[in-house]
Design a protein around this motif. Structure first.
Motif, PDB file in Angstrom:
ATOM      1  N   GLN A  97       0.825  -1.198   0.000  1.00  0.00           N
ATOM      2  CA  GLN A  97       0.000   0.000   0.000  1.00  0.00           C
ATOM      3  C   GLN A  97       0.859   1.247   0.000  1.00  0.00           C
ATOM      4  OE1 GLN A  97      -2.956   0.133   3.079  1.00  0.00           O
ATOM      5  NE2 GLN A  97      -3.248   2.329   2.884  1.00  0.00           N
ATOM      6  N   GLU A  98       1.950   1.226   0.794  1.00  0.00           N
ATOM      7  CA  GLU A  98       2.822   2.387   0.846  1.00  0.00           C
ATOM      8  C   GLU A  98       3.557   2.576  -0.463  1.00  0.00           C
ATOM      9  OE1 GLU A  98       2.895   4.728   3.133  1.00  0.00           O
ATOM     10  OE2 GLU A  98       1.234   3.591   3.951  1.00  0.00           O
ATOM     11  N   GLU A  99       4.015   1.469  -1.063  1.00  0.00           N
ATOM     12  CA  GLU A  99       4.733   1.573  -2.326  1.00  0.00           C
ATOM     13  C   GLU A  99       3.829   2.126  -3.411  1.00  0.00           C
ATOM     14  OE1 GLU A  99       6.182  -2.356  -2.955  1.00  0.00           O
ATOM     15  OE2 GLU A  99       8.024  -2.015  -1.824  1.00  0.00           O
ATOM     16  N   ASN A 100       2.562   1.770  -3.387  1.00  0.00           N
ATOM     17  CA  ASN A 100       1.640   2.224  -4.411  1.00  0.00           C
ATOM     18  C   ASN A 100       1.374   3.717  -4.340  1.00  0.00           C
ATOM     19  OD1 ASN A 100       1.378  -0.301  -5.499  1.00  0.00           O
ATOM     20  ND2 ASN A 100      -0.516  -0.804  -4.433  1.00  0.00           N
ATOM     21  N   LYS A 101       1.683   4.351  -3.237  1.00  0.00           N
ATOM     22  CA  LYS A 101       1.458   5.779  -3.093  1.00  0.00           C
ATOM     23  C   LYS A 101       2.547   6.601  -3.776  1.00  0.00           C
ATOM     24  CE  LYS A 101      -1.200   5.489   1.217  1.00  0.00           C
ATOM     25  NZ  LYS A 101      -1.245   5.879   2.653  1.00  0.00           N
ATOM     26  N   HIS A 102       3.636   5.955  -4.132  1.00  0.00           N
ATOM     27  CA  HIS A 102       4.718   6.668  -4.811  1.00  0.00           C
ATOM     28  C   HIS A 102       4.438   6.672  -6.310  1.00  0.00           C
ATOM     29  CE1 HIS A 102       8.678   8.432  -5.116  1.00  0.00           C
ATOM     30  NE2 HIS A 102       8.923   7.637  -6.142  1.00  0.00           N
ATOM     31  N   ARG A 103       4.427   7.863  -6.887  1.00  0.00           N
ATOM     32  CA  ARG A 103       4.086   8.018  -8.287  1.00  0.00           C
ATOM     33  C   ARG A 103       5.189   8.776  -9.021  1.00  0.00           C
ATOM     34  NH1 ARG A 103       0.700   5.051  -6.636  1.00  0.00           N
ATOM     35  NH2 ARG A 103      -1.551   5.285  -6.636  1.00  0.00           N
ATOM     36  N   CYS A 104       5.234   8.589 -10.343  1.00  0.00           N
ATOM     37  CA  CYS A 104       6.123   9.367 -11.193  1.00  0.00           C
ATOM     38  C   CYS A 104       5.351   9.785 -12.436  1.00  0.00           C
ATOM     39  CB  CYS A 104       7.382   8.589 -11.565  1.00  0.00           C
ATOM     40  SG  CYS A 104       8.620   9.617 -12.394  1.00  0.00           S
ATOM     41  N   HIS A 105       5.275  11.075 -12.658  1.00  0.00           N
ATOM     42  CA  HIS A 105       4.579  11.648 -13.811  1.00  0.00           C
ATOM     43  C   HIS A 105       5.623  12.134 -14.814  1.00  0.00           C
ATOM     44  CE1 HIS A 105       1.598  13.886 -16.078  1.00  0.00           C
ATOM     45  NE2 HIS A 105       2.306  14.994 -15.943  1.00  0.00           N
ATOM     46  N   TYR A 106       5.509  11.704 -16.073  1.00  0.00           N
ATOM     47  CA  TYR A 106       6.515  12.032 -17.088  1.00  0.00           C
ATOM     48  C   TYR A 106       5.961  13.040 -18.099  1.00  0.00           C
ATOM     49  CZ  TYR A 106       9.350   8.130 -15.423  1.00  0.00           C
ATOM     50  OH  TYR A 106      10.121   7.304 -14.654  1.00  0.00           O
ATOM     51  N   ILE A 107       6.820  13.992 -18.469  1.00  0.00           N
ATOM     52  CA  ILE A 107       6.513  14.955 -19.518  1.00  0.00           C
ATOM     53  C   ILE A 107       7.655  14.908 -20.532  1.00  0.00           C
ATOM     54  CG2 ILE A 107       6.073  17.371 -20.083  1.00  0.00           C
ATOM     55  CD1 ILE A 107       5.224  17.789 -17.169  1.00  0.00           C
ATOM     56  N   ASN A 108       7.325  14.559 -21.773  1.00  0.00           N
ATOM     57  CA  ASN A 108       8.326  14.497 -22.845  1.00  0.00           C
ATOM     58  C   ASN A 108       8.209  15.787 -23.655  1.00  0.00           C
ATOM     59  OD1 ASN A 108      10.402  13.255 -24.337  1.00  0.00           O
ATOM     60  ND2 ASN A 108       8.943  12.480 -25.842  1.00  0.00           N
ATOM     61  N   MET A 109       9.043  16.772 -23.326  1.00  0.00           N
ATOM     62  CA  MET A 109       8.949  18.095 -23.932  1.00  0.00           C
ATOM     63  C   MET A 109       9.650  18.125 -25.287  1.00  0.00           C
ATOM     64  SD  MET A 109       7.799  21.206 -23.504  1.00  0.00           S
ATOM     65  CE  MET A 109       7.498  21.317 -21.716  1.00  0.00           C
TER      66      MET A 109
END
Length: 310
Positions: A97-109
């Motif tokens: 549950q704790e691991e699932n709270k970590h997110r990474c959002h990517y932007i390819n500029m």
């Protein structure tokens, strides 16, 4: 009263609560202070244990925030009164549950989507179909179709990009990961042509990397068929990570600049600047590759890592 919660993201705090609750006498103190505010002497009498032992138990409970103490006047000197500070403790042992709270959002500029530039010397740009504008003319960088560029080169100056940070309304920032393909800018190409390439974020200088050369001799894996074999073909992928401990280039600490120094909460976007400093020791230009040129199918890629609130 208040509730406390702890999980594997704060192992030290979890250990302190576990220590506090590992003693029957300390648990009894928490029970007694639920309905009264005893002194340390009164607790010693209630538990039938030495005063020094009681004081030690009180100190452990106070250090982790489960009780509070206050010195009050007594008939002789002062007395230490104990107060319960917490009603509930929630210990979450669900690692997944704790691991699932970590997110990474990517932007390819796209490399042509710069919002500001200062360009001089040898320069130009092209997309997958043709050159854009006039070679070696900085005015080209203001052509409307600069947004389609897939390779950009210049001798001196910089390009500046803005990455939106709206994703942080869903969580707390933990790091930025920035990567792009680049190399020096030589006439034709030259594998030994060192150039000092600098990266800034929010006008804070992160690091200067010396590119060893301008690479050719074989076609870039993604280059279109019309691109001349005598020109620059590919670059090297540079990867930066900025977190609370510093700035890293390819996992090596290169700067003491941290997320705090970037003051990201003061703006709805992150500014990224890539270029050649005026006083660069090796001022031999830069090539920046988009997702349809060079060896790596990406443009300027920013990863925004955060702990989700959802």
């Amino acid at each position: 009263m208040k509730s406390l919660s702890v999980n594997f993201n704060d192992i030290d705090k979890m250990a302190s609560y576990a220590k506090a609750l590992s003693s029957e006498d300390r648990i009894k103190i928490l029970k007694i202070t639920a309905n009264s505010n005893p002194t340390v002497n009164e607790l010693s009498e209630s538990l039938s244990i030495p005063l020094s032992t009681t004081a030690m138990h009180v100190k452990v409970l106070e250090e982790c925030g489960l009780i509070l103490t206050r010195l009050e006047p007594a008939v002789r000197g002062t007395k230490k009164v104990c107060f319960r500070n917490v009603d509930d403790i929630f210990i979450d042992l669900n690692l997944q549950q704790e691991e699932n709270k970590h997110r990474c959002h990517y932007i390819n500029m796209p490399i042509g989507s710069y919002v500001n530039c200062e360009i001089s010397g040898t320069c130009g740009m092209a997309n997958e179909n043709s050159h854009i504008g006039i070679l070696d003319n900085p005015q080209t960088f203001y052509y409307p179709d600069h947004y389609t560029a897939q390779i950009i080169w210049f001798e001196k100056g910089f390009l500046e990009y803005r990455f939106p940070l709206d994703i942080l309304s869903f969580g707390d920032l933990t790091s930025f990961d920035l990567s792009f393909e680049c190399c020096s800018e030589a006439p034709s190409y030259n594998s030994y042509w060192p150039s000092d390439i600098t990266v800034w974020m929010n006008n804070v200088e992160l690091h200067t990397w010396t590119s060893p050369g301008d690479f050719g001799g074989r076609s870039g894996k993604l280059n279109p068929g019309w691109w001349p074999h005598s020109s620059t073909q590919y670059g090297l992928l540079r990867s930066y990570k900025i977190d609370s401990s510093g700035t890293y280039c390819d996992e090596t600490l290169v700067s003491s600049v941290t997320l705090k120094d970037l003051e990201v909460t003061k703006s709805p976007y992150l500014t990224v600047r890539i270029g050649i400093k005026e006083d660069a020791e090796n001022s031999r230009g830069i090539n920046i590759f988009g997702e349809k040129f060079g060896d790596h199918p990406q443009s300027i890629l920013l990863g925004i890592e955060y702990n989700s609130k959802i």
